[in-house]
Design an enzyme around this catalytic site. Structure first.
Site, mmCIF file in Angstrom:
data_model
loop_
_atom_site.group_PDB
_atom_site.id
_atom_site.type_symbol
_atom_site.label_atom_id
_atom_site.label_comp_id
_atom_site.label_asym_id
_atom_site.label_seq_id
_atom_site.Cartn_x
_atom_site.Cartn_y
_atom_site.Cartn_z
ATOM 1 N N SER A 19 10.188 0.842 -8.277
ATOM 2 C CA SER A 19 10.578 -0.180 -7.299
ATOM 3 C C SER A 19 12.025 -0.582 -7.541
ATOM 4 O O SER A 19 12.512 -0.479 -8.684
ATOM 5 C CB SER A 19 9.688 -1.418 -7.477
ATOM 6 N N TYR A 43 4.280 -8.031 -11.646
ATOM 7 C CA TYR A 43 4.576 -6.815 -10.879
ATOM 8 C C TYR A 43 5.969 -6.283 -11.260
ATOM 9 O O TYR A 43 6.130 -5.094 -11.558
ATOM 10 C CB TYR A 43 4.524 -7.126 -9.378
HETATM 11 N N1 LIG Z 1 5.884 -1.674 -0.032
HETATM 12 C C1 LIG Z 1 6.897 -2.016 -0.792
HETATM 13 O O1 LIG Z 1 7.715 -2.859 -0.424
HETATM 14 C C2 LIG Z 1 7.088 -1.364 -2.144
HETATM 15 C C3 LIG Z 1 8.302 -1.576 -2.819
HETATM 16 C C4 LIG Z 1 8.483 -1.007 -4.059
HETATM 17 C C5 LIG Z 1 7.496 -0.226 -4.628
HETATM 18 N N2 LIG Z 1 6.318 -0.028 -3.955
HETATM 19 C C6 LIG Z 1 5.278 0.760 -4.619
HETATM 20 O O2 LIG Z 1 4.818 1.775 -3.762
HETATM 21 C C7 LIG Z 1 3.479 2.126 -4.133
HETATM 22 C C8 LIG Z 1 2.617 2.175 -2.880
HETATM 23 O O3 LIG Z 1 2.495 0.862 -2.352
HETATM 24 P P1 LIG Z 1 2.457 0.558 -0.775
HETATM 25 O O4 LIG Z 1 3.569 -0.327 -0.476
HETATM 26 O O5 LIG Z 1 2.288 1.808 -0.032
HETATM 27 O O6 LIG Z 1 1.156 -0.385 -0.676
HETATM 28 P P2 LIG Z 1 -0.318 -0.060 -0.187
HETATM 29 O O7 LIG Z 1 -0.343 0.415 1.211
HETATM 30 O O8 LIG Z 1 -1.114 -1.278 -0.570
HETATM 31 O O9 LIG Z 1 -0.744 1.175 -1.097
HETATM 32 C C9 LIG Z 1 -1.241 1.059 -2.383
HETATM 33 C C10 LIG Z 1 -2.328 2.104 -2.532
HETATM 34 O O10 LIG Z 1 -2.767 2.118 -3.888
HETATM 35 C C11 LIG Z 1 -4.174 2.232 -3.896
HETATM 36 N N3 LIG Z 1 -4.679 1.607 -5.117
HETATM 37 C C12 LIG Z 1 -4.455 0.346 -5.549
HETATM 38 N N4 LIG Z 1 -5.150 0.110 -6.665
HETATM 39 C C13 LIG Z 1 -5.815 1.258 -6.954
HETATM 40 C C14 LIG Z 1 -6.713 1.638 -7.982
HETATM 41 N N5 LIG Z 1 -7.077 0.769 -8.930
HETATM 42 N N6 LIG Z 1 -7.219 2.889 -7.972
HETATM 43 C C15 LIG Z 1 -6.875 3.766 -6.996
HETATM 44 N N7 LIG Z 1 -6.029 3.459 -5.987
HETATM 45 C C16 LIG Z 1 -5.511 2.217 -5.976
HETATM 46 C C17 LIG Z 1 -4.645 1.474 -2.644
HETATM 47 O O11 LIG Z 1 -5.889 1.964 -2.165
HETATM 48 P P3 LIG Z 1 -7.279 1.230 -2.496
HETATM 49 O O12 LIG Z 1 -7.038 -0.242 -2.344
HETATM 50 O O13 LIG Z 1 -8.242 1.787 -1.514
HETATM 51 O O14 LIG Z 1 -7.601 1.633 -3.906
HETATM 52 C C18 LIG Z 1 -3.538 1.797 -1.656
HETATM 53 O O15 LIG Z 1 -3.844 2.946 -0.886
HETATM 54 C C19 LIG Z 1 3.030 1.076 -5.152
HETATM 55 O O16 LIG Z 1 3.158 1.584 -6.456
HETATM 56 C C20 LIG Z 1 4.030 -0.038 -4.946
HETATM 57 O O17 LIG Z 1 4.196 -0.839 -6.074
HETATM 58 C C21 LIG Z 1 6.105 -0.573 -2.731
#
Ligand SMILES: NC(=O)c1ccc[n+]([C@@H]2O[C@H](COP(=O)([O-])OP(=O)(O)OC[C@H]3O[C@@H](n4cnc5c(N)ncnc54)[C@H](OP(=O)(O)O)[C@@H]3O)[C@@H](O)[C@H]2O)c1
Length: 245
Positions: free
Chosen positions: A139, A152
């Site tokens: 991130s 986080y």
């Molecule tokens: N969106 C942003 O602004 C942003 C910024 C910086 C970094 N990121 C990073 O990008 C990555 C993806 O996030 P996103 O933004 O795409 O959010 P998201 O749509 O909420 O995706 C997160 C995914 O992780 C899965 N997940 C969470 N806990 C899990 C577990 N215990 N076991 C297996 N799967 C799990 C969730 O599916 P289930 O709930 O079905 O398990 C979901 O599909 C994350 O690492 C996040 O920290 C995002």
């Protein structure tokens, strides 16, 4: 990296950034196995993109991680890429005396322990593969924290640090270690409706894939690109701006 002809295990692939990356790897000619806890979200993704392979697993559970690695390598012996994308984000008030530690600990387990363990579990298999890679999703907050998501931000700083050490240690094995550094992206991270201020997930994913294809090892976008390249003074200023100080 070559985006085609990989067999990829991608955690958190049923939504958001993970799904956007999974679809692009598919379109480039790779096989992609997406992992998540919610079977309905995985089925929804597969309905839209029938070539996706899905697997329900909770990466917070060490035994499930071990079983996931065993199943994936036994079923897909050509598996050559791990994408550690699954993550959660909680808004945490550290002065809250009634906070439940197990809830807080989940963020550390999912965002740091799980990717480190999955990498460890898969290194023996990956080192036997041609063009192997581990891709960690960190991130912009790895470089300068947002104080309203303190745990986080700390987990993402830890994963960035781990990525550097992993790359260094794996150099002799030929396993590439890559890092995707998202800025705020419009996904359901932290809960639906909380991240709508972020950049469009498809624009972000298109840019990331092009840069991975061009051979870059650490890829940001917009503000996270600035953060990953910033000086200490710039990071201090970014912290002040982000946290209204
Ligand atoms: N969106 C942003 O602004 C942003 C910024 C910086 C970094 N990121 C990073 O990008 C990555 C993806 O996030 P996103 O933004 O795409 O959010 P998201 O749509 O909420 O995706 C997160 C995914 O992780 C899965 N997940 C969470 N806990 C899990 C577990 N215990 N076991 C297996 N799967 C799990 C969730 O599916 P289930 O709930 O079905 O398990 C979901 O599909 C994350 O690492 C996040 O920290 C995002």
């Amino acid at each position: 990296m070559n985006l085609a002809q990989n067999t990829i295990l991608l955690t958190g692939g049923a939504s958001g950034i993970g799904l956007a990356l999974a679809v692009r790897f598919l379109q480039a000619g790779s096989t992609v196995i997406i992992v998540g806890r919610r079977a309905d979200k995985l089925a929804e993704a597969q309905q839209l993109h029938p070539a996706l392979i899905t697997r329900v697993a909770d990466v917070a559970d060490a035994a499930e991680r071990t079983e996931l690695a065993r199943w994936a390598t036994a079923t897909y012996p050509n598996l050559n890429v791990l994408v550690n994308n699954a993550g959660i984000q909680n808004r945490v008030q550290l002065t809250d005396e009634n906070a439940d530690w197990d809830t807080r600990r989940q963020e550390i387990v999912i965002n740091v322990e799980a990717p480190i363990h999955l990498a460890t579990l898969l290194i023996p298999h990956l080192r036997q593969q041609a063009r192997a890679a581990i891709i960690n999703v960190t991130s912009g907050l790895s470089f300068s924290p947002a104080a309203f998501v303190p745990i986080y931000s700390a987990t993402k700083a830890a994963l960035h640090s781990f990525t550097l050490s992993l790359r260094h240690q794996l150099k002799p094995t030929g396993i590439a270690v890559l890092e995707i550094v998202p800025p705020a992206v419009n996904t359901d991270l932290g809960g639906p409706g909380l991240h709508t201020f972020g950049v469009d997930v498809n624009e972000f994913a298109d840019s990331v894939m092009a840069r991975l294809a061009a051979g870059e090892e650490e890829v940001g976008y917009g503000t996270s690109e600035q953060a990953r390249l910033a000086s200490r003074a710039e990071l201090d200023e970014r912290f002040r701006m982000m946290n209204n100080r």
